[in-house]
Design an enzyme around this catalytic site. Structure first.
Site, PDB file in Angstrom:
ATOM      1  N   ALA A  48      59.642  23.720   1.664  1.00  0.00           N
ATOM      2  CA  ALA A  48      60.603  22.627   1.828  1.00  0.00           C
ATOM      3  C   ALA A  48      62.063  23.047   1.870  1.00  0.00           C
ATOM      4  O   ALA A  48      62.934  22.193   1.915  1.00  0.00           O
ATOM      5  CB  ALA A  48      60.417  21.631   0.666  1.00  0.00           C
ATOM      6  N   GLY A  51      64.582  25.413   7.501  1.00  0.00           N
ATOM      7  CA  GLY A  51      63.969  25.143   8.788  1.00  0.00           C
ATOM      8  C   GLY A  51      63.328  23.781   8.925  1.00  0.00           C
ATOM      9  O   GLY A  51      63.857  22.749   8.489  1.00  0.00           O
ATOM     10  N   PHE A  52      62.137  23.772   9.546  1.00  0.00           N
ATOM     11  CA  PHE A  52      61.443  22.512   9.799  1.00  0.00           C
ATOM     12  C   PHE A  52      60.988  21.835   8.512  1.00  0.00           C
ATOM     13  O   PHE A  52      60.908  20.608   8.454  1.00  0.00           O
ATOM     14  CB  PHE A  52      60.236  22.753  10.707  1.00  0.00           C
ATOM     15  CG  PHE A  52      60.599  23.006  12.148  1.00  0.00           C
ATOM     16  CD1 PHE A  52      61.303  22.060  12.875  1.00  0.00           C
ATOM     17  CD2 PHE A  52      60.227  24.183  12.781  1.00  0.00           C
ATOM     18  CE1 PHE A  52      61.641  22.280  14.206  1.00  0.00           C
ATOM     19  CE2 PHE A  52      60.555  24.406  14.113  1.00  0.00           C
ATOM     20  CZ  PHE A  52      61.265  23.458  14.820  1.00  0.00           C
ATOM     21  N   PHE A  73      59.556  28.994  -2.375  1.00  0.00           N
ATOM     22  CA  PHE A  73      59.600  30.250  -3.132  1.00  0.00           C
ATOM     23  C   PHE A  73      60.933  30.907  -2.816  1.00  0.00           C
ATOM     24  O   PHE A  73      61.067  31.627  -1.834  1.00  0.00           O
ATOM     25  CB  PHE A  73      58.439  31.148  -2.729  1.00  0.00           C
ATOM     26  CG  PHE A  73      58.100  32.218  -3.744  1.00  0.00           C
ATOM     27  CD1 PHE A  73      58.702  32.276  -4.983  1.00  0.00           C
ATOM     28  CD2 PHE A  73      57.143  33.177  -3.438  1.00  0.00           C
ATOM     29  CE1 PHE A  73      58.378  33.245  -5.916  1.00  0.00           C
ATOM     30  CE2 PHE A  73      56.805  34.161  -4.361  1.00  0.00           C
ATOM     31  CZ  PHE A  73      57.418  34.191  -5.597  1.00  0.00           C
ATOM     32  N   ALA A 111      53.458  29.323  -3.162  1.00  0.00           N
ATOM     33  CA  ALA A 111      52.612  28.198  -2.738  1.00  0.00           C
ATOM     34  C   ALA A 111      51.199  28.633  -2.386  1.00  0.00           C
ATOM     35  O   ALA A 111      50.298  27.793  -2.314  1.00  0.00           O
ATOM     36  CB  ALA A 111      53.252  27.496  -1.538  1.00  0.00           C
ATOM     37  N   ALA A 139      56.424  29.837   5.989  1.00  0.00           N
ATOM     38  CA  ALA A 139      56.747  30.867   6.982  1.00  0.00           C
ATOM     39  C   ALA A 139      56.832  32.241   6.328  1.00  0.00           C
ATOM     40  O   ALA A 139      57.624  33.073   6.726  1.00  0.00           O
ATOM     41  CB  ALA A 139      58.062  30.525   7.677  1.00  0.00           C
ATOM     42  N   TYR A 234      53.821  36.680  21.646  1.00  0.00           N
ATOM     43  CA  TYR A 234      53.706  35.519  20.755  1.00  0.00           C
ATOM     44  C   TYR A 234      52.335  34.853  20.892  1.00  0.00           C
ATOM     45  O   TYR A 234      51.421  35.152  20.125  1.00  0.00           O
ATOM     46  CB  TYR A 234      54.833  34.507  21.002  1.00  0.00           C
ATOM     47  CG  TYR A 234      54.960  33.541  19.841  1.00  0.00           C
ATOM     48  CD1 TYR A 234      55.865  33.784  18.822  1.00  0.00           C
ATOM     49  CD2 TYR A 234      54.142  32.428  19.727  1.00  0.00           C
ATOM     50  CE1 TYR A 234      55.953  32.937  17.721  1.00  0.00           C
ATOM     51  CE2 TYR A 234      54.221  31.573  18.644  1.00  0.00           C
ATOM     52  CZ  TYR A 234      55.126  31.828  17.643  1.00  0.00           C
ATOM     53  OH  TYR A 234      55.184  31.000  16.560  1.00  0.00           O
TER      54      TYR A 234
END
Length: 396
Positions: A48, A51-52, A73, A111, A139, A234
Site C-alpha cells: 500500500a 505506486g499502484f 514493508f 506480507a 512488487a 517482459y
C-alpha cells in the site's frame, strides 16, 4: 538534516519526507477533484505504500470514503538516515486520513509471511469485521516462502535466446544497445514464486478461512502486457511467466469466492515509472517515447489517474465489470491504441542519444523517477533542514 538525492544505478538511496508528503497530497487532491465514487467501504491494500497500491488506497479512502488497512514493508528512519519513500508516503496518507475523519491503520512487515497475514486478519476482525475489496499490489524482487522457508529471487531475463535491443541510461540520456542472456528453468520457477499468484491466493485463502470477506467482495491484482517492442524481455520473458501465473490465479480465486458471490480480477495497467520498471532494460526508453506520444495526444496518465479511472469506469459502474477475452480488465487501453503504438514504434527506430531529448520525454521520465523519492517538486524547499524522523500514525 538537509536531504539530497543520492543515486546508485536505478535506485535512489534517500527520500525526502516533505516531498513524499507533497506527492501524496497531489494524489489526494486529484481524487477529490474527480468526485465521489460509489465504491468499496472497507478495503485491504497489500503493498500500500507506493505506486499502484498507494494510488488504490488513496482512491478508496478519498474517492469512496472507505476505511483502509494498508500492509507494506518499508524501512523506518534512523537519526541522520532517511526512511524509504514508502514510509514517508504512508505517514502522509495516515495524517491526511485522520484529519479527514477516515479510518486508516497500517502494518509494516513481510506480507509474504504467515505472521503478517495473521496480524492483518486480527486487525480486520477487531476493527472492521470484514472487507469488501482486497488489492494485491506487491512488487518485491524477493520472497521467502512461508511453508518451505526457501528464499526465491526474481530475474528479468528473456526465455530461450539472448535478447538485443536499444535501452537508455535515464540519468545520462545515453542510448545504447544491450544484450540480455536467457534465463534458466530455475530462473523461471523463482520468478513465478515471487511475482506469480501463489501469495495472492494464500492471502485470500486466509481471509476466507477467517470469515473476513464481505458478500460480493472483490479482489484485484495488477499486471502488465505491453507492446511487441518489449515482449521478449517482459511478457515473453521470466516476468511474463509470472504474470501468466498471476492471471490464471484470478480464476482459481474466483472459484473459491463463489459462496460469497465474490470475484477476482487482474487489471492490466499502463507502463509507468516505478522503482520496479526502472530496473528493466529497454523499458525506460519505451516509457520515454510513450510519455511523449501520450502527452501530445492528451491521454497521458500517472498511477493516480489510472486507478481513479479503473475504479470509476471499470470496477464500480453498477453495470458489471468489462473484461477482455481472457477475463482481464484493460485499463492499458489508451497505451495500446494503434495510433499510440505505431508512433512509438516509429520513434523507437529513430532514437539516438542525440535526438532522444527531442523525440522522447526523458525529462518527464527523470522527473517522475525523482518524484518517487520525494524530490523534484517545485514548491518544496530542498535547501532547508527537515526532520527525517517521521512516525506513522496508526501503525500497528
Amino acid at each position: 538534516m538537509v536531504i539530497e538525492p543520492k543515486m546508485r544505478g536505478f535506485i535512489c538511496l534517500t527520500a525526502h519526507p516533505e516531498g513524499c508528503e507533497k506527492a501524496v497530497l497531489n494524489q489526494i487532491n486529484y481524487i477529490k477533484s474527480k468526485g465521489q465514487i460509489e465504491g468499496p467501504k472497507k478495503v485491504l491494500v497489500i503493498g500500500a505504500s507506493t505506486g499502484f497500491g498507494l494510488a488504490s488506497r488513496i482512491t478508496s479512502a478519498f474517492g469512496a470514503n472507505a476505511a483502509t488497512i494498508g500492509v507494506f514493508f518499508e524501512k523506518p528512519p534512523l537519526d541522520g538516515k532517511t526512511a524509504s519513500p514508502g514510509w514517508y508516503n504512508s505517514a502522509a496518507f495516515q495524517t491526511q486520513a485522520r484529519e479527514s475523519g477516515l479510518y486508516a491503520k497500517s502494518i509494516n512487515g513481510d506480507a509474504f509471511s504467515n505472521e503478517i497475514k495473521q496480524k492483518t486478519i486480527n486487525l480486520i476482525k477487531s476493527d472492521l469485521g470484514k472487507v469488501d475489496l482486497v488489492i494485491y499490489s506487491l512488487a518485491s524482487p524477493v520472497r521467502t516462502h512461508p511453508v518451505t522457508g526457501i528464499t526465491h529471487r526474481s530475474v528479468l531475463k528473456p526465455i530461450g535466446s539472448p535478447y538485443t535491443n536499444k535501452t537508455v541510461d535515464f540519468h545520462t540520456g545515453n542510448v545504447s544497445t544491450i544484450t540480455i542472456t536467457p534465463c534458466t528453468e530455475e530462473d523461471i520457477n523463482n520468478t513465478v514464486a515471487v511475482m506469480g499468484g501463489e501469495d495472492w491466493e494464500m492471502w485470500i485463502d486466509a481471509l476466507i478461512k477467517a470469515d473476513a470477506l464481505s458478500d460480493h467482495a472483490i479482489t484485484l491484482a495488477y499486471s502488465y502486457i505491453g507492446p511487441s517492442l518489449t515482449e521478449a524481455v517482459y511478457r515473453k520473458g521470466t516476468i511474463g511467466k509470472a504474470k501468466d501465473h498471476l492471471e490464471a490465479t484470478a480464476f482459481k480465486i474466483t472459484d473459491k469466492l463463489q459462496s460469497l458471490n465474490g470475484k477476482a480480477y487482474v487489471s492490466v495497467n499502463k507502463a509507468l515509472v516505478t522503482q520496479a520498471s526502472s530496473a528493466i532494460p529497454v523499458i525506460p526508453l519505451y516509457i520515454s517515447l510513450l510519455y511523449k506520444t501520450m502527452k501530445e495526444k492528451g491521454i497521458h496518465e500517472g498511477c493516480i489517474e489510472q486507478i481513479q479511472r479503473l475504479f470509476k469506469e471499470r470496477l464500480y459502474t453498477g453495470n458489471g465489470v468489462p473484461t477482455d477475452e481472457k477475463g482481464r480488465i484493460r485499463i492499458d487501453d489508451w497505451e495500446m491504441r494503434k495510433d499510440v503504438q505505431d508512433k512509438v514504434a516509429e520513434l523507437w527506430s529513430l532514437a539516438t542519444t542525440e535526438n532522444l531529448p527531442e523525440i522522447g520525454d526523458l525529462q518527464g521520465y527523470k522527473s517522475d523517477f525523482l518524484n518517487l523519492f520525494g524530490f523534484g517538486f517545485a514548491d518544496v524547499n530542498y535547501a532547508k533542514d527537515v526532520n527525517e524522523n517521521i512516525t506513522i500514525d496508526g501503525l500497528q
